[in-house]
Design a protein around this motif. Structure first.
Motif, short mmCIF file in Angstrom:
data_model
loop_
_atom_site.label_atom_id
_atom_site.label_comp_id
_atom_site.label_asym_id
_atom_site.label_seq_id
_atom_site.Cartn_x
_atom_site.Cartn_y
_atom_site.Cartn_z
N ASN A 28 30.29 -64.26 -13.62
CA ASN A 28 31.33 -63.51 -12.91
C ASN A 28 31.35 -62.05 -13.33
OD1 ASN A 28 32.15 -65.75 -11.44
ND2 ASN A 28 33.58 -66.39 -13.04
N VAL A 29 31.24 -61.79 -14.61
CA VAL A 29 31.21 -60.42 -15.11
C VAL A 29 29.95 -59.72 -14.61
CG1 VAL A 29 31.05 -59.00 -17.20
CG2 VAL A 29 32.62 -60.94 -17.13
N ALA A 30 28.82 -60.41 -14.72
CA ALA A 30 27.54 -59.82 -14.29
C ALA A 30 27.54 -59.53 -12.80
CB ALA A 30 26.39 -60.76 -14.65
N ALA A 31 28.06 -60.46 -12.01
CA ALA A 31 28.08 -60.26 -10.55
C ALA A 31 28.99 -59.10 -10.18
CB ALA A 31 28.53 -61.54 -9.86
N TYR A 67 16.49 -63.29 -10.35
CA TYR A 67 15.68 -63.95 -11.37
C TYR A 67 16.22 -63.64 -12.76
CZ TYR A 67 12.24 -65.05 -7.80
OH TYR A 67 11.62 -65.55 -6.68
N ARG A 68 16.62 -62.39 -12.98
CA ARG A 68 17.16 -62.03 -14.29
C ARG A 68 18.48 -62.73 -14.56
NH1 ARG A 68 15.49 -56.78 -12.56
NH2 ARG A 68 17.66 -56.23 -12.14
N ALA A 69 19.27 -62.97 -13.52
CA ALA A 69 20.57 -63.63 -13.68
C ALA A 69 20.43 -65.14 -13.71
CB ALA A 69 21.50 -63.22 -12.54
N LEU A 70 19.22 -65.63 -13.50
CA LEU A 70 18.94 -67.08 -13.53
C LEU A 70 19.80 -67.84 -12.52
CD1 LEU A 70 18.75 -67.52 -17.40
CD2 LEU A 70 16.84 -67.16 -15.83
N LEU A 71 19.93 -67.28 -11.33
CA LEU A 71 20.67 -67.97 -10.28
C LEU A 71 19.95 -69.26 -9.91
CD1 LEU A 71 21.74 -65.04 -7.92
CD2 LEU A 71 23.05 -66.14 -9.72
N ARG A 120 18.15 -53.01 -15.56
CA ARG A 120 18.37 -53.70 -16.84
C ARG A 120 19.46 -54.78 -16.73
NH1 ARG A 120 17.71 -48.16 -18.55
NH2 ARG A 120 15.79 -48.00 -19.72
N GLU A 121 20.07 -54.89 -15.59
CA GLU A 121 21.14 -55.88 -15.39
C GLU A 121 20.56 -57.27 -15.17
OE1 GLU A 121 24.51 -55.51 -15.49
OE2 GLU A 121 24.24 -53.45 -16.11
N PRO A 122 21.28 -58.32 -15.43
CA PRO A 122 22.64 -58.38 -15.93
C PRO A 122 22.67 -58.27 -17.46
CG PRO A 122 21.89 -60.59 -15.46
CD PRO A 122 20.77 -59.65 -15.09
N ILE A 123 23.64 -57.54 -17.93
CA ILE A 123 23.82 -57.39 -19.36
C ILE A 123 24.62 -58.58 -19.90
CG2 ILE A 123 24.89 -55.98 -21.16
CD1 ILE A 123 24.18 -53.54 -19.43
N SER A 124 25.63 -58.97 -19.16
CA SER A 124 26.49 -60.08 -19.57
C SER A 124 25.88 -61.41 -19.12
CB SER A 124 27.88 -59.92 -18.95
OG SER A 124 28.67 -61.05 -19.21
#
Length: 190
Positions: free
Chosen positions: A41-44, A106-110, A33-37
């Motif tokens: 930086n917080v998500a990583a 992909y979820r973190a949109l890097l 379910r990550e990243p929530i934030s």
């Protein structure tokens, strides 16, 4: 050795093994379910922490599994059966874990892992359903009723969203963008 493991040892290895495995599986569901934030930086940082905890718990299954071979008693055959199940399932969970690490990008949109909105929305729904699978496994091991998600339907919606986007995107870039994405989602299903 038998005297030490049977008489002096306080906890049985199968309970330690089960506890570590269950914790790793529940963390794996959380990781899906990550990243929530939305703050990278917080998500990583949270992701690295979860990844480390999952790896540690998977490693924590191995030591009690090996120690179980030295335990004897009336439940030995059942405990050895649990050991075999955990060791087999652990390899599958590790593969799922590695796949989830790739999907996290992909979820973190890097950069380089951005998805168009319809595909990203379908992926988010798929990841939510996929996260239910490890939770259901943990619930069943603990003897609780489990709610299994319908991630096959979510995967089908995700695949349709990708195909629809690829058809609407005339450039070859549209096709190349998903060459690594869809295999990850299909691999996470197994």
């Amino acid at each position: 050795m038998r005297l030490v493991f049977d008489q002096l040892w306080g906890a049985f290895a199968v309970s330690d093994m089960q506890r570590a495995f269950l914790w790793a599986v529940r963390l794996l569901a959380q990781f899906a379910r990550e990243p929530i934030s939305r703050d990278y930086n917080v998500a990583a940082e949270r992701t690295y922490s979860l990844r480390e905890a999952i790896s540690s718990n998977f490693d924590g299954v191995r030591a009690p599994a090996d120690g179980l071979l030295f335990e004897f008693g009336p439940s030995r055959q059942q405990d050895l059966a649990w050991r075999t199940k955990f060791r087999q399932r652990q390899a599958q969970r590790r593969l799922l874990f590695l796949t989830e690490i790739a999907l996290w990008k992909y979820r973190a949109l890097l950069p380089g892992f951005e998805l168009p909105h319809p595909v990203a929305a379908a992926q988010l729904a798929f990841d939510g359903e996929l996260a239910r699978a490890p939770e259901a496994i943990a619930d069943r091991i603990e003897g609780r009723p489990s709610q299994v998600g319908l991630f096959e339907e979510s995967l089908a919606r995700l695949e349709r969203a990708v195909v629809t986007y690829q058809r609407s995107e005339p450039q070859p870039v549209g096709a190349d963008r998903f060459q690594s994405f869809l295999p990850c989602t299909v691999e996470s299903k197994t």
